[in-house]
Each structure stands twice: as structure tokens, then as C-alpha cells.
Design a protein around this motif. Structure first.
Motif, PDB file in Angstrom:
ATOM      1  N   TYR A 276       2.562   3.271  -3.983  1.00 35.90           N
ATOM      2  CA  TYR A 276       2.178   4.462  -4.762  1.00 35.90           C
ATOM      3  C   TYR A 276       2.776   5.710  -4.148  1.00 35.90           C
ATOM      4  CZ  TYR A 276      -1.408   6.438  -1.656  1.00 35.90           C
ATOM      5  OH  TYR A 276      -2.050   7.027  -0.614  1.00 35.90           O
TER       6      TYR A 276
ATOM      7  N   ILE B 210       1.343  12.738  11.403  1.00 33.45           N
ATOM      8  CA  ILE B 210       0.049  12.055  11.269  1.00 33.45           C
ATOM      9  C   ILE B 210       0.136  10.583  11.675  1.00 33.45           C
ATOM     10  CG2 ILE B 210      -0.795  13.631   9.493  1.00 33.45           C
ATOM     11  CD1 ILE B 210      -0.265  11.513   7.405  1.00 33.45           C
TER      12      ILE B 210
ATOM     13  N   LEU C 119       4.383  13.537   7.691  1.00 32.93           N
ATOM     14  CA  LEU C 119       4.095  12.089   7.735  1.00 32.93           C
ATOM     15  C   LEU C 119       4.240  11.570   9.160  1.00 32.93           C
ATOM     16  CD1 LEU C 119       5.799  10.653   4.509  1.00 32.93           C
ATOM     17  CD2 LEU C 119       3.369  10.918   4.951  1.00 32.93           C
TER      18      LEU C 119
ATOM     19  N   LYS D 132       0.816  -1.214   0.000  1.00 33.78           N
ATOM     20  CA  LYS D 132       0.000   0.000   0.000  1.00 33.78           C
ATOM     21  C   LYS D 132       0.861   1.281   0.000  1.00 33.78           C
ATOM     22  CE  LYS D 132      -0.837  -0.416   4.971  1.00 33.78           C
ATOM     23  NZ  LYS D 132      -1.858  -0.639   5.993  1.00 33.78           N
ATOM     24  N   TYR D 133       2.152   1.116   0.350  1.00 32.85           N
ATOM     25  CA  TYR D 133       3.024   2.297   0.349  1.00 32.85           C
ATOM     26  C   TYR D 133       3.691   2.531  -1.005  1.00 32.85           C
ATOM     27  CZ  TYR D 133       2.425   1.897   5.378  1.00 32.85           C
ATOM     28  OH  TYR D 133       1.891   1.825   6.630  1.00 32.85           O
TER      29      TYR D 133
ATOM     30  N   PHE E  51       3.097   8.263  11.096  1.00 30.01           N
ATOM     31  CA  PHE E  51       4.140   7.356  10.587  1.00 30.01           C
ATOM     32  C   PHE E  51       5.251   7.272  11.634  1.00 30.01           C
ATOM     33  CE2 PHE E  51       3.437   6.359   6.029  1.00 30.01           C
ATOM     34  CZ  PHE E  51       2.220   7.019   5.866  1.00 30.01           C
TER      35      PHE E  51
ATOM     36  N   GLU F  47      -6.222  10.077   2.132  1.00 33.14           N
ATOM     37  CA  GLU F  47      -6.053   8.657   2.467  1.00 33.14           C
ATOM     38  C   GLU F  47      -4.795   8.378   3.297  1.00 33.14           C
ATOM     39  OE1 GLU F  47      -7.663   6.521  -1.455  1.00 33.14           O
ATOM     40  OE2 GLU F  47      -6.267   5.311  -0.290  1.00 33.14           O
ATOM     41  N   LEU F  48      -3.838   9.312   3.260  1.00 32.43           N
ATOM     42  CA  LEU F  48      -2.526   9.060   3.895  1.00 32.43           C
ATOM     43  C   LEU F  48      -2.600   8.487   5.314  1.00 32.43           C
ATOM     44  CD1 LEU F  48       0.012  11.899   2.959  1.00 32.43           C
ATOM     45  CD2 LEU F  48       0.260   9.451   2.628  1.00 32.43           C
ATOM     46  N   PRO F  49      -3.352   9.103   6.234  1.00 34.49           N
ATOM     47  CA  PRO F  49      -3.376   8.549   7.601  1.00 34.49           C
ATOM     48  C   PRO F  49      -3.989   7.147   7.645  1.00 34.49           C
ATOM     49  CG  PRO F  49      -4.281  10.779   7.551  1.00 34.49           C
ATOM     50  CD  PRO F  49      -4.153  10.340   6.131  1.00 34.49           C
ATOM     51  N   LEU F  50      -4.831   6.830   6.658  1.00 32.20           N
ATOM     52  CA  LEU F  50      -5.481   5.514   6.657  1.00 32.20           C
ATOM     53  C   LEU F  50      -4.523   4.404   6.235  1.00 32.20           C
ATOM     54  CD1 LEU F  50      -8.938   6.457   5.078  1.00 32.20           C
ATOM     55  CD2 LEU F  50      -8.387   6.130   7.482  1.00 32.20           C
ATOM     56  N   LEU F  51      -3.387   4.800   5.627  1.00 32.76           N
ATOM     57  CA  LEU F  51      -2.389   3.784   5.265  1.00 32.76           C
ATOM     58  C   LEU F  51      -1.856   3.081   6.513  1.00 32.76           C
ATOM     59  CD1 LEU F  51      -0.205   5.578   2.553  1.00 32.76           C
ATOM     60  CD2 LEU F  51      -1.929   3.830   2.201  1.00 32.76           C
TER      61      LEU F  51
END
Lengths: 383, 230
Positions: free
Chosen positions: A5, A296, A293, A2-3, A298, B110-114
Motif C-alpha cells: 500500500y 524512523i 522513512l 505490507k509495503y 527503514f 502505522e508507518l513505524p509499525l511496518l
């Protein structure tokens, strides 16, 4: 997955820079693939050399000949299974640039000594029946577009004929293929009996012996026993494993492996700097984004992984394109138009190339990735 | 701590080191924020507003004191756990939007949902819903450079709410916008507070923006008060 892209989107940020970096990596891997095939050509025979075969030559040099009578003496030494001899003919076919090895040998002994030469029974029989007949490798036959039945004139540079002539004519009666991809199929075998009777001088002398031993683990011991047998004689010997002999032969031109390795090291070092520079810029320009990143959610390791992933993506695309192009170029044929005994990119080296891609990605990306990992969110957001 | 208090900051000091010099930004600060509050934090530049916001959001750690959110001591969490906690409980809105320029609005949201175990389809659905809430369902495929400032901030808010966090932390959310766009953003924040019960802490210099909050606190020289200090 999923990473992915996210990684590939980041590469689109500076398309020109990414493209040029990929291009540099691609060129490096084309060189890697092509030079590997050239090194392989020079090393031909070493990898397929029999561990159970020794080469016995004159102690002084390969140019000095040995008596044919040594064969029986060698075969009587404990640990020796069989022995056969070869001699360097050194003739020229049409032009001196058309180099290939020609060697007078004893046919029956050749079949026994080199099981990697695959010859049909029909061709074997034809050769045994034809004294002026020659056995040639498939590669050599294809190189000069020969076919069975052709008469091949060779101008001698070493061995003149008894009749004073220097042009030897041979009948192409047999062809051999290689049992393995690396088997040298560029050789031209002459019958020794025909050669010995026809040459103007040197009767009873041969170039070197190939000796098969019963136990490869006793190679050093048997080699020492052979040399001891002929010590203090007019023609002392030097026995060594076949692989070492071929390597020494190739080294007469120069240490090709070392030269190629030096070129590749220089190329890869330069490309590593290019890729490392790209990654360093990529991280420096995106300090704020990487901080977001992290903000949020990561993790530090996640961000490290993303940067390493970008490094891997760039090197993987460039590296695989490079290896693919190298494979295509090598498949198109030998740059010497057939002088190399073999010319191919071994599967092992393709895998080695893939390992190099991963190693390059890691080395180029690890420092910027660690910087990204250590990034303090609050500090980075203030920049 | 009263159960209705979502945030409790107790005796917090924050000291930054600049070379050999120590800069005390916050000193012994106490603050309680109830669930569902909409708090505006005001104060002059360098007063420590953003620092306090960062401490409550787990983006930084106090030099001394405790920060509890939802009854959990976040200042004691490891970096990895704190990152996971931020992903689940905090939505961040920045003054300059901080969107990824290479991703379209949908992908940015969508980023935080990754970081969740949601499927690709579910991530897409939730991002679309968040963009719908902020009124941008017609701009999902647009990249940040193709959006106006107000639209970019709406996208930023969609990204902040897509994980349905407890707490929304907004650092000057209207600071880079014109009055009209700023008002639209404030309308949106108010709606999120009233209709969805989000607890919002907003740092702002703008009195008009602060007026939209349920209450305003002023930070000056590392201390909080209900009154502005000249």
C-alpha cells in the motif's frame, strides 16, 4: 505484502505523470506483443521444422528445377530414410492479393513425411481417389470460407495447361489440421500425378526434395553426401536442414526478425528513458520523505527496495495491460486477412514479456533507488 | 555511567566538510540525560542543537567521541543495526511534521509499525491508540492536507510514540505553529513525559516552549551551558 500500500500510495502522488508513464509502457508492450505475433508468422515453420528433415534444392536457386529421378538416388544414400518432392505452383485465386502456397506433391509420401499434418482417414481416401482433388489446411479453408466439395479455380502464372488454358480447377476433397499451434495450415496441396500430366511443359521436373534422415545428428554429413552425389551434374544440389531452408525463404522478403527486433529495441529504449525519468523525478521530489522513512527505522536496503518496488509497480501495470491488449488484438485476427500462415502470440513470448517487464523495472529504477539508498538522513532532512 | 542516565554523550566532536573547508559544529561536548528527563536545548542558529539531537537519535555519527543511549554505544553500530535501534528506541518529531501526504493519519502513524512483526489488525489497533492519546481519534481517515498544522503535529507525535520508544526527540516541534496550537503540543509533550515517563529532548528557539521542560541547556559555539550566552 505490507509495503504494497505504501508503494501504490506513492504512485498516486502525481497521478497524471504516473498515468502517462503507464500508458507509454502499455503501448510499448502492445507493440511488443503484436510485432512478436507478426515475426512468428514470418518464422512459421522454422520452429516446427523437423530436425530430421533436409531440403534439397537446385544449387543455383529455388527457381531452377531438379529431375524427379533424383528421388531414388537420394533414398539410396546412407543415412536417408525417405524422400519426397514438392514444386511451387504459384497460381492466383481470384485476385493476386489472395496469396497462399500451392504445391503439387505425392499424397502418400506427404502423409509419411509430415506427421504434424492431421488428416482423417476418410479425407485421405477421398484425396487418393480424386486426381483433381486438393488437400487444404484448415486456416486456408476458413480464410476463404471454403467447404469440402467446392471447386476451386486457380489461374496459373507459371504452369500453363497442355490445352493452352491457364485456369486450373481443383476439387476440395480433404482438409488437414495442425498437430501443433505453430503448424502452417495455410497450404494447398495438389496431386503431383495430375499436375505432371496436365502441365504444358516441365514433365519429370520438381521444385525441391524433402528428405527424412535416420539420425538428426548426422544431418550435416548426410547433406554433404547428397550434394556430393550430384556434384558435377547438370543439376547440382544444395541440401540444408528444413529450418534453415524456411528461414532462407522468409529472408527473401527481408530479415523480418532483425527489422522487428530493431523497432522493438528503439521502442523499449525510449520507454526506458521515460520510465527512468519518472523514477528519477519521483525520488528527487521525495528526498525529505525518504529521509523520514530512514529516520524512523527503514534500512538503506529497505528504501532501495521501496523505490525499486515503485518502479516495478509502474512497469508491471503498464506491461501487463500492454501484453493483455496485444493478446486481445492478436486474438481478433491476422491483419493481412489470412495471408499469414499462423498468427498468434506464443506463450513463450508472453513469459519473455514478463521478464522484460521486470528487467525494465530494474533498469529504470536502479539508479534512483541507489541514490535513495545512499541518502544521508541528516543532510536530507536539512534540505 | 549512572544507571539512571539514559543518554551519555562523551567528548563528542562533529566536523562538517564544505568543500575543502572544515566546519567544527560540536567540540568535545559532554552531556548526560537521566531517564524521564524533559530537556530543552536552546541556542542560536548554527549552534549545533539539531546536530546534537541527530547524534543522540542515531541519525548521524560523531567525528570523535562516544554516544551511549541505554548503555549502548550507538555510534559504533552498523547502519543496518542503527536503523533497527532507531525503530525500537527513538521517536522523532519534526518542525514541519514530515507526514506522508499520500497516506491518511492512520496510515502515517502505522508507518513505524511496518518494521515490526505485528499483524495488520494489531498495527491498526496500536495506531488508533496512539491517535487517541494525541486526541485525534476522530481524524484517522484524514490526509495531512485536510488537517490543521496543530493536528498534523499531533499526528507526527502519534507516529513518534506508536512504537512506545524510550526517547522522544523533538526538533522545534512548535516552530511552525501558532501560540495556541503550540501550547497544545507542549501540553501533550508534558503529559507524555509526566504520565508515560518518556524521556524528551526538545530543540527550540522559543523561551515559552523551553519553560515547559524540566530543564534547559544552552548550546553556543559547540559547547553546553546552563546559562544563555548573548
Amino acid at each position: 505484502m505490507k509495503y504494497l500500500y505504501l508503494i501504490f500510495s506513492s504512485l498516486k502522488r502525481k497521478k497524471l505523470r504516473t498515468g502517462l508513464t503507464i500508458l507509454s509502457i502499455m503501448v510499448a508492450f502492445i507493440l511488443f506483443g503484436y510485432l512478436t505475433a507478426i515475426r512468428q508468422a514470418f518464422d512459421a515453420g522454422i520452429e516446427v521444422a523437423g530436425a530430421d528433415r533436409l531440403i534439397v534444392r537446385h544449387k543455383v536457386s529455388l527457381v531452377q528445377l531438379l529431375p524427379q529421378s533424383y528421388e531414388d538416388k537420394i533414398e539410396r544414400i546412407d543415412g536417408v530414410d525417405n524422400a519426397t518432392h514438392s514444386t511451387w505452383f504459384g497460381g492466383i485465386y481470384q485476385e493476386s492479393k489472395n496469396f497462399f502456397a500451392q504445391m503439387p506433391i505425392v499424397p502418400e509420401e506427404l502423409f509419411d513425411m509430415y506427421p504434424e499434418f492431421v488428416i482423417s482417414d476418410e479425407h485421405k481416401a477421398a484425396w487418393l481417389e480424386t486426381r483433381s482433388g486438393v488437400l487444404v489446411g484448415r486456416g486456408l479453408m476458413d480464410r476463404f470460407d471454403w467447404k469440402v466439395g467446392d471447386r476451386i479455380p486457380i489461374n496459373a502464372t507459371i504452369w500453363g495447361k497442355k490445352d493452352g488454358g491457364r485456369t486450373w480447377e481443383f476439387d476440395l476433397v480433404a482438409v488437414y489440421d495442425g498437430a501443433e499451434k505453430g503448424t502452417d495450415t495455410s497450404q494447398f496441396f495438389i496431386r503431383y500425378d495430375f499436375f505432371d500430366e496436365t502441365r504444358a511443359n516441365g514433365q519429370g521436373l520438381v521444385g525441391w526434395y524433402t528428405v527424412r534422415i535416420a539420425d538428426p545428428e548426422r544431418a550435416a554429413e548426410v547433406a554433404a553426401a547428397i550434394d556430393a552425389e550430384f556434384a558435377n551434374s547438370a543439376q547440382e544440389t544444395k541440401a540444408e536442414p528444413e529450418g534453415a531452408f524456411i528461414q532462407g525463404f522468409a529472408n527473401q522478403i527481408g530479415n523480418i526478425g532483425f527489422i522487428i527486433m530493431s523497432i522493438m529495441s528503439a521502442v523499449f529504449f525510449t520507454i526506458l528513458l521515460v520510465a527512468g525519468n519518472t523514477m528519477a523525478y519521483t525520488v528527487r521530489e521525495r528526498t525529505n520523505e525518504l529521509a523520514v522513512l530512514k529516520a524512523i527505522g527503514f534500512t538503506d536496503r529497505g528504501v532501495l527496495g521501496l523505490v525499486l518496488g515503485e518502479s516495478l509497480a509502474i512497469t508491471f501495470v503498464g506491461g501487463v495491460l500492454g501484453l493483455g491488449h496485444a493478446w486481445l488484438l492478436v486474438s481478433m485476427g491476422d491483419p493481412t486477412d489470412g495471408s499469414f500462415p499462423v498468427f498468434y502470440l506464443p506463450t513463450f513470448d508472453l513469459f519473455l514479456g514478463l521478464i522484460l517487464i521486470v528487467a525494465m523495472a530494474f533498469i529504470a529504477g536502479i539508479v534512483p533507488a541507489l541514490q535513495a539508498q545512499k541518502l544521508q538522513i541528516a543532510d536530507a532532512l536539512r534540505r | 555511567m549512572n544507571d539512571s542516565h539514559l543518554v551519555k554523550v562523551s567528548g563528542v566532536d562533529k566536523v562538517f566538510k564544505r568543500g575543502s573547508e572544515e566546519v567544527h559544529v560540536l567540540g568535545g561536548l559532554d552531556l548526560e540525560i537521566p531517564n524521564g528527563d524533559f530537556l530543552a536545548l536552546m541556542g542560536p542558529s548554527g549552534s549545533g542543537k539539531s546536530t546534537l539531537l541527530n547524534l543522540i537519535g542515531g541519525l548521524d555519527r560523531p567525528s570523535e567521541g562516544k554516544v551511549e543511549v541505554g548503555g549502548k554505544r550507538i555510534d559504533k553500530l552498523s547502519d543496518r543495526k542503527l536503523a533497527g535501534w532507531r525503530a525500537r528506541h527513538v521517536g522523532l518529531v519534526f518542525q514541519f511534521y514530515n507526514l506522508m501526504p499520500v497516506l491518511n493519519a492512520q496510515k502515517n502513524v502505522e508507518l513505524p509499525l511496518l518494521l515490526t512483526k505485528l499483524s495488520k489488525a494489531e498495527r491498526k489497533k496500536r495506531a488508533a491508540l496512539a491517535l487517541d492519546i494525541v486526541g485525534l481519534s476522530h481524524r484517522t481517515g484524514h490526509y495531512p492536507r485536510q488537517l490543521s498544522g496543530g493536528e498534523q503535529q499531533r499526528t507526527g507525535i502519534a507516529r513518534a510514540i506508536v512504537t512506545d520508544p524510550t526517547l522522544l526527540l523533538c526538533d522545534e516541534p512548535t516552530g511552525d505553529l501558532d501560540r495556541k496550537s503550540g501550547d497544545e503540543i507542549l501540553d501533550l509533550l508534558q503529559a507524555l513525559n509526566k504520565e508515560q515517563g518518556k524521556t524528551i529532548i526538545m530543540v527550540t528557539h522559543d523561551i515559552h516552549a523551553a519553560a515547559r521542560a524540566k530543564r534547559t541547556l544552552h548550546l553556543n559555539k559547540g559547547q553546553l551551558s546552563t546559562e544563555a550566552v548573548d
